[in-house]
Design a protein around this motif. Structure first.
Motif, short mmCIF file in Angstrom:
data_model
loop_
_atom_site.label_atom_id
_atom_site.label_comp_id
_atom_site.label_asym_id
_atom_site.label_seq_id
_atom_site.Cartn_x
_atom_site.Cartn_y
_atom_site.Cartn_z
N LEU A 161 -26.62 9.84 38.01
CA LEU A 161 -24.93 10.37 38.25
C LEU A 161 -25.67 10.89 39.95
CD1 LEU A 161 -23.46 12.63 36.16
CD2 LEU A 161 -22.52 10.70 37.19
N ASP A 162 -27.49 11.57 40.16
CA ASP A 162 -27.80 12.04 41.10
C ASP A 162 -28.62 10.69 42.14
OD1 ASP A 162 -29.41 14.36 42.42
OD2 ASP A 162 -30.99 13.11 42.26
N ASN A 163 -28.24 9.76 41.55
CA ASN A 163 -29.04 8.39 42.25
C ASN A 163 -27.50 7.98 42.68
OD1 ASN A 163 -31.32 8.61 41.80
ND2 ASN A 163 -32.01 7.58 40.06
N ALA A 164 -26.69 7.63 41.91
CA ALA A 164 -25.53 7.58 42.05
C ALA A 164 -25.27 7.96 43.67
CB ALA A 164 -24.53 7.08 40.87
N LEU A 165 -25.08 9.37 43.29
CA LEU A 165 -23.80 9.91 45.05
C LEU A 165 -25.20 10.42 45.96
CD1 LEU A 165 -23.96 13.75 42.96
CD2 LEU A 165 -22.35 11.85 43.65
N LYS A 166 -26.49 9.94 45.83
CA LYS A 166 -28.13 9.77 47.45
C LYS A 166 -27.42 8.29 47.91
CE LYS A 166 -31.35 12.33 45.61
NZ LYS A 166 -32.35 12.34 45.33
N THR A 167 -26.44 7.45 46.90
CA THR A 167 -26.50 6.15 47.34
C THR A 167 -24.75 5.82 47.78
OG1 THR A 167 -27.50 5.16 45.82
CG2 THR A 167 -25.97 3.73 46.49
N ARG A 168 -24.70 5.73 49.30
CA ARG A 168 -23.18 5.76 49.67
C ARG A 168 -23.01 4.18 50.84
NH1 ARG A 168 -22.00 11.14 50.74
NH2 ARG A 168 -23.77 13.04 50.30
N PRO A 169 -22.01 3.96 50.10
CA PRO A 169 -21.67 3.45 50.96
C PRO A 169 -21.47 3.30 52.07
CG PRO A 169 -19.95 3.77 49.42
CD PRO A 169 -21.08 4.94 49.38
N LYS A 170 -20.71 1.69 53.31
CA LYS A 170 -20.17 1.91 54.28
C LYS A 170 -18.82 2.93 54.24
CE LYS A 170 -18.49 -0.79 58.62
NZ LYS A 170 -18.47 -1.82 58.38
N ASP A 171 -18.90 3.84 55.60
CA ASP A 171 -17.57 4.85 55.58
C ASP A 171 -16.39 3.70 55.77
OD1 ASP A 171 -17.23 7.64 55.19
OD2 ASP A 171 -16.70 7.30 57.26
N ASP A 172 -16.09 4.19 54.97
CA ASP A 172 -14.30 3.86 54.80
C ASP A 172 -13.20 4.69 55.11
OD1 ASP A 172 -12.11 2.19 55.63
OD2 ASP A 172 -12.41 0.72 54.36
N PRO A 173 -12.30 5.10 56.41
CA PRO A 173 -12.13 6.00 56.10
C PRO A 173 -10.50 6.28 55.19
CG PRO A 173 -10.79 5.77 58.09
CD PRO A 173 -12.21 5.03 57.64
N ARG A 174 -10.85 4.08 54.05
CA ARG A 174 -9.44 4.15 53.48
C ARG A 174 -9.62 4.41 52.00
NH1 ARG A 174 -4.66 1.58 54.05
NH2 ARG A 174 -4.93 0.86 52.54
N THR A 175 -11.10 5.07 51.79
CA THR A 175 -11.44 4.91 50.61
C THR A 175 -12.22 6.23 50.31
OG1 THR A 175 -14.05 3.49 51.15
CG2 THR A 175 -12.00 2.19 50.16
N ARG A 176 -12.39 6.49 48.99
CA ARG A 176 -13.52 7.87 48.42
C ARG A 176 -14.07 7.39 46.83
NH1 ARG A 176 -10.11 10.60 44.56
NH2 ARG A 176 -7.91 10.23 44.17
N ARG A 177 -14.82 7.53 46.70
CA ARG A 177 -16.03 7.40 45.00
C ARG A 177 -15.17 8.36 44.73
NH1 ARG A 177 -21.58 7.88 45.90
NH2 ARG A 177 -21.32 9.56 47.30
N ILE A 178 -15.09 7.56 43.27
CA ILE A 178 -14.84 8.44 41.88
C ILE A 178 -15.71 7.90 40.55
CG2 ILE A 178 -13.51 8.63 39.90
CD1 ILE A 178 -11.69 7.27 43.58
N PHE A 179 -16.03 8.51 39.61
CA PHE A 179 -18.70 8.34 39.03
C PHE A 179 -16.66 8.27 37.62
CE2 PHE A 179 -21.71 9.62 41.49
CZ PHE A 179 -21.11 8.66 42.89
N VAL A 180 -17.07 7.76 36.90
CA VAL A 180 -16.38 8.00 35.37
C VAL A 180 -17.64 7.57 34.53
CG1 VAL A 180 -15.20 6.57 33.98
CG2 VAL A 180 -14.40 7.05 36.09
N VAL A 181 -17.82 8.52 33.62
CA VAL A 181 -19.34 8.08 32.96
C VAL A 181 -18.92 8.08 31.40
CG1 VAL A 181 -21.17 9.80 32.05
CG2 VAL A 181 -20.44 9.43 34.30
N ILE A 182 -18.98 6.81 30.58
CA ILE A 182 -18.91 6.80 29.08
C ILE A 182 -20.09 6.58 28.56
CG2 ILE A 182 -18.97 4.96 26.89
CD1 ILE A 182 -16.97 3.61 29.71
N SER A 183 -20.58 8.27 27.91
CA SER A 183 -21.44 8.37 26.96
C SER A 183 -21.64 10.06 25.90
CB SER A 183 -22.57 8.78 27.93
OG SER A 183 -24.28 10.09 27.88
N ASP A 184 -22.61 9.37 25.09
CA ASP A 184 -21.96 10.80 24.67
C ASP A 184 -22.67 12.28 24.71
OD1 ASP A 184 -25.08 10.73 24.34
OD2 ASP A 184 -25.55 10.28 22.27
#
Length: 479
Positions: A161-184
């Motif tokens: 999760l920490d590495n995914a948060l640090k990876t930022r895609p190109k800023d686009d005001p129309r988009t936003r990020r969501i994380f979905v974790v599937i785990s135990d």
């Protein structure tokens, strides 16, 4: 009876309408928020449905006062990152495999999503591996999901999760990020803590959804639940592919009806906060919905008092007063000074000059004051100048007939007062009394502001006599 049926029908119509309004209000809420160190407040807001509002339709209210309209809204298009646990604990058995359920549910989900949304896939175990990005076509992501396989023994959930948060895609005001974790939910070997992940997620306004699917002990499911709640997401506990697919659908529907909203305003320098902070949504039909912030907000800077209206009013008052004085001065007649030819006398009407109030008012019946017989050594009275050209002068009434005028031949000559006639008036002493008579002057003689008639006036100490613009007071001589 007919009216009762009508009212009952209206009531039945109103109940579902009220229920609909209540449901819409319940769906308008602030899911997560972040306050930066400068002047911005951001929030993930769940909306009651489309159409999505413009920034001007969303207002920040603090202590029942509108502080700002939204500076920006973003998130019409979604960038969803799936983080799938591929550690050994997710293998399960042939009939009950958490990883296999996740693969099937994800493949089915991707087939029915909107084209405007983008997806990425990361697997994690001993290491976290980005397997596809937002730029990959939908078919490649589905293919990559199908190739997921168990590898490694540890579950570095927080690290992924920490590495995914640090990876930022190109800023686009129309988009936003969501994380979905599937785990135990069992983290092993991460170099970062859960608290750090939750803090970074909140600051980035990236909600984290956690879908529990595995055979790990319940305490680890609680870890996923707490993390998702703190990061603005939700927790789902699933037991099979069908429940996992339903969780993905709920997440997708919720995020399609959510936006990031940003407000900017100046804050109080004292650092005060308030719990009375809301976002108000203005709807096309004229109604409004409100959602309360889950945390206290900084109090806005109090506006500086605007003294402009007061200054403008004062300036207008000064101008009006000046104009009134100018009009009055223009309308007031100016005295005309005329010099008489030799041997002639021209009487001029003096301007109206207020006299000091008399020392006393004369009664209807006048009782004469006893004045001594005037002599050079002992005058009958003293004429003391109190206003006009004669102010400060004193003249002794040392004759029984005492003439007053502008001419030099008078006993009292007031040539500097151009409103006094050449032979203006005279005083007469008779048996202890002192009288004043006007000699037919044009501008008259006044005692205590009353004009002296042809019959004369008996004088008393303290009386004020006015000739032209000169005023004298009758004073008893010292013994």
């Amino acid at each position: 009876m007919t009216w009762l049926r009508f009212l009952a029908a209206v009531g039945l119509l109103f109940v579902p309408f009220a229920s609909l309004m209540s449901a819409e209000q319940a769906r308008f809420r602030i899911r997560s928020m972040f306050i930066d160190s400068a002047s911005e407040v951001s929030a993930i807001v769940e909306l009651p449905g489309e159409p999505f509002p413009n920034p001007s339709d969303l207002q920040l209210l603090i202590d029942d006062q509108v502080v700002a309209s939204a500076r920006e809204t973003r998130g019409l298009d979604l960038n969803i990152v799936f983080l799938v646990d591929v550690s050994g604990s997710m293998k399960g058995s042939t009939k009950d495999s958490p990883l296999l359920d996740a693969k099937k549910a994800l493949s089915s989900f991707l087939a029915k999503t909107r084209q405007q949304d983008h997806f990425a896939l990361t697997s994690f175990a001993d290491l976290d591996k980005p397997l596809s990005s937002f730029n990959d076509p939908r078919g490649k992501i589905t293919e990559t999901v199908g190739k997921l396989a168990i590898e490694g023994t540890k579950t570095r959930l927080y690290q992924a999760l920490d590495n995914a948060l640090k990876t930022r895609p190109k800023d686009d005001p129309r988009t936003r990020r969501i994380f979905v974790v599937i785990s135990d939910g069992k983290d092993e070997g991460s170099e970062v803590t859960r608290e750090q992940v939750m803090t970074d997620s909140k600051a980035s306004l990236v909600p984290i959804y956690a879908i529990f699917r595995g055979k790990t002990e319940p305490p680890f499911a609680d870890v996923l639940s707490e993390m998702a709640k703190a990061a603005g997401g939700r927790f789902f506990s699933t037991r099979n592919e069908r429940e996992l697919a339903r969780a993905l659908d709920e997440i997708y529907q919720l995020e399609k009806n959510s936006l990031i909203v940003r407000f900017t305003y100046e804050r109080d320098s004292a650092g005060r906060t308030t719990d009375n902070a809301l976002i108000e949504l203005k709807r096309p039909d004229g109604t409004a919905l409100r959602a309360k912030f889950p945390e206290a907000l900084p109090v806005p800077l109090a506006p500086a008092r605007d003294f402009t209206p007061w200054l403008v009013g004062l300036a207008l008052a000064v101008l009006a007063s000046g104009a009134a004085v100018w009009v009055w001065s223009r309308s007031r007649p100016s005295p005309v000074v005329t010099h008489a030819p030799p041997g002639e006398e021209i009487d001029i009407e003096p301007p109206t000059i207020p006299s000091p109030p008399p020392a006393r008012h004369r009664d209807t019946t006048v009782i004469a004051q006893y004045f001594p017989v005037p002599t050079a050594e002992q005058p009958a009275a003293i004429l003391r100048g109190i206003s006009g050209p004669v102010e400060g002068r004193q003249h002794a009434v040392d004759k029984e007939i005492f003439s007053i005028g502008a001419g030099a031949e008078n006993d009292l000559s007031v040539g500097e007062d151009e409103y006094i006639s050449g032979e203006h008036a005279y005083l007469r002493y008779e048996k202890g009394s002192l009288f004043i008579f006007d000699k037919g002057s044009r501008n008259g003689t006044f005692v205590n502001d009353d004009r002296v008639a042809d019959t004369g006036v008996v004088l008393r100490p303290g009386d004020r006599i006015k000739f032209g613009v000169s005023t004298f007071e009758i004073v008893m001589p010292s013994a």
